[in-house]
Scaffold this motif. Structure first.
Motif, mmCIF file in Angstrom:
data_model
loop_
_atom_site.group_PDB
_atom_site.id
_atom_site.type_symbol
_atom_site.label_atom_id
_atom_site.label_comp_id
_atom_site.label_asym_id
_atom_site.label_seq_id
_atom_site.Cartn_x
_atom_site.Cartn_y
_atom_site.Cartn_z
ATOM 1 N N VAL A 76 0.826 -1.204 0.000
ATOM 2 C CA VAL A 76 0.000 0.000 0.000
ATOM 3 C C VAL A 76 0.868 1.265 0.000
ATOM 4 C CG1 VAL A 76 -1.574 1.348 1.437
ATOM 5 C CG2 VAL A 76 -2.032 -1.067 1.026
ATOM 6 N N ARG A 104 -3.285 -0.918 6.702
ATOM 7 C CA ARG A 104 -3.196 0.215 5.765
ATOM 8 C C ARG A 104 -2.439 1.385 6.379
ATOM 9 N NH1 ARG A 104 -8.305 2.981 2.473
ATOM 10 N NH2 ARG A 104 -7.052 4.591 1.408
ATOM 11 N N GLU A 111 -0.113 9.484 2.061
ATOM 12 C CA GLU A 111 -1.004 8.684 1.224
ATOM 13 C C GLU A 111 -1.404 9.483 -0.013
ATOM 14 O OE1 GLU A 111 -4.599 5.547 1.914
ATOM 15 O OE2 GLU A 111 -4.739 7.469 2.968
ATOM 16 N N GLU A 117 -11.515 0.739 -0.578
ATOM 17 C CA GLU A 117 -11.851 -0.486 0.141
ATOM 18 C C GLU A 117 -13.257 -0.951 -0.223
ATOM 19 O OE1 GLU A 117 -10.950 -0.465 4.325
ATOM 20 O OE2 GLU A 117 -9.411 1.092 4.048
#
Length: 305
Positions: A76, A104, A111, A117
């Motif tokens: 991720v 996560r 990010e 999701e």
């Protein structure tokens, strides 16, 4: 390189070995890249396999045991580090949403990637894509687990010689495909006359589970079945106790379901010799079989005609 292939990133079960990384499997399917069960070390295995993070379009977790998900943080974060431009969808058992949140955001990072999701709550379709439909079925394991099945719809393959013979060219080919019939110079051309059936391909991914109806439903008629074979038959009682399959059971499923290519994986560290899995499975399954090895590339069989 095949447009449809399985890139094996790891084949171990609970504990990795010198030659087997934790689980990790990337299914390349045309423009899709489905990353199944990224265990610890998956990000590094992707580098060894020559797989860029941008190849991943979906992350599919069967359950939340460590050997199937501890690679999620690295994967991720790599999506954001590499600024992967397309959305990446994440599927996992809904009952483990709190575990996925911890994975996560296991550490601080910026990010950037668009990770969407989409928890799996019940049997049935999980996602509908241009390439096909991703389905899930609940398995029999000590924690909630789902197996996955990818189904390409049936279609038709156009026959250039027949099209030319009947004078169907250019945009008229598309019109014929949509309408099923087309008037050309006073004659009616039917789609069946210039094409042949093209069966859709199917893929199934079955990890930690005892034998159950869902295993057979997932494997039914698939072109490639990737299935755990954690134990050998001599330890079938252990397999049942811990919610796993033996190589023989996996092969029996493949034989009963008409699987075209069987891929055995998820091997217990108690068995250093992979040949034993092949020998046991070959006794009951006479089809195309592969005992998976780390970093192997296994093509999906050519389309049935």
């Amino acid at each position: 390189m095949s447009a449809r292939e399985l890139v094996v990133l790891g084949t171990a079960s609970q504990a990795p070995t010198r030659h087997r990384n934790h689980n990790g499997y990337l299914l390349r399917w045309d423009a899709e890249g489905l990353l199944f069960d990224p265990g610890e070390g998956t990000q590094r295995q992707m580098l060894f396999a020559g797989v860029a993070s941008s190849a991943v379009t979906r992350i599919c977790l069967t359950h939340f045991h460590g050997d199937h998900c501890l690679g999620v943080p690295g994967v991720v974060q790599r999506l954001s580090l590499d600024r992967v431009a397309h959305p990446v969808h994440a599927h996992y058992p809904a009952s483990g949403a709190h575990w996925f949140a911890r994975l996560r955001y296991a550490t601080a990072y910026r990010e950037v990637a668009d990770l969407r999701e989409e928890p799996v709550k019940a049997d049935g379709p999980v996602a509908v894509m241009p390439a096909g439909v991703l389905e899930a079925r609940r398995l029999d394991h000590p924690v909630e687990a789902f197996g996955y099945r990818f189904v390409e719809p049936d279609g038709r393959r156009m026959l250039p010689g027949q099209l030319e013979r009947r004078g169907v060219r250019g945009p008229d080919v598309g019109r014929l495909q949509q309408a099923g019939r087309l008037d050309v110079d006073g004659r009616t051309v039917l789609l069946d006359e210039v094409s042949e059936a093209r069966p859709g391909q199917k893929f199934a991914f079955v990890m930690d589970t005892r034998l159950c109806d869902a295993v057979y439903a997932l494997a039914d008629g698939v072109d490639m079945l990737v299935i755990e074979s954690t134990f050998l038959a001599e330890d079938e009682a252990l397999a049942r106790e811990y919610g796993h399959l033996t190589a023989r059971q996996a092969a029996e499923v493949a034989a009963a379901c008409g699987v075209r290519r069987l891929v055995l994986t998820h091997f217990s560290q108690r068995y250093p010799e992979s040949e034993r899995f092949a020998e046991e499975a070959a006794a009951v399954y006479g089809g195309d079989m592969v005992v998976a090895a780390d970093l192997a590339r296994i093509p999906v069989p050519p389309r049935r005609r």
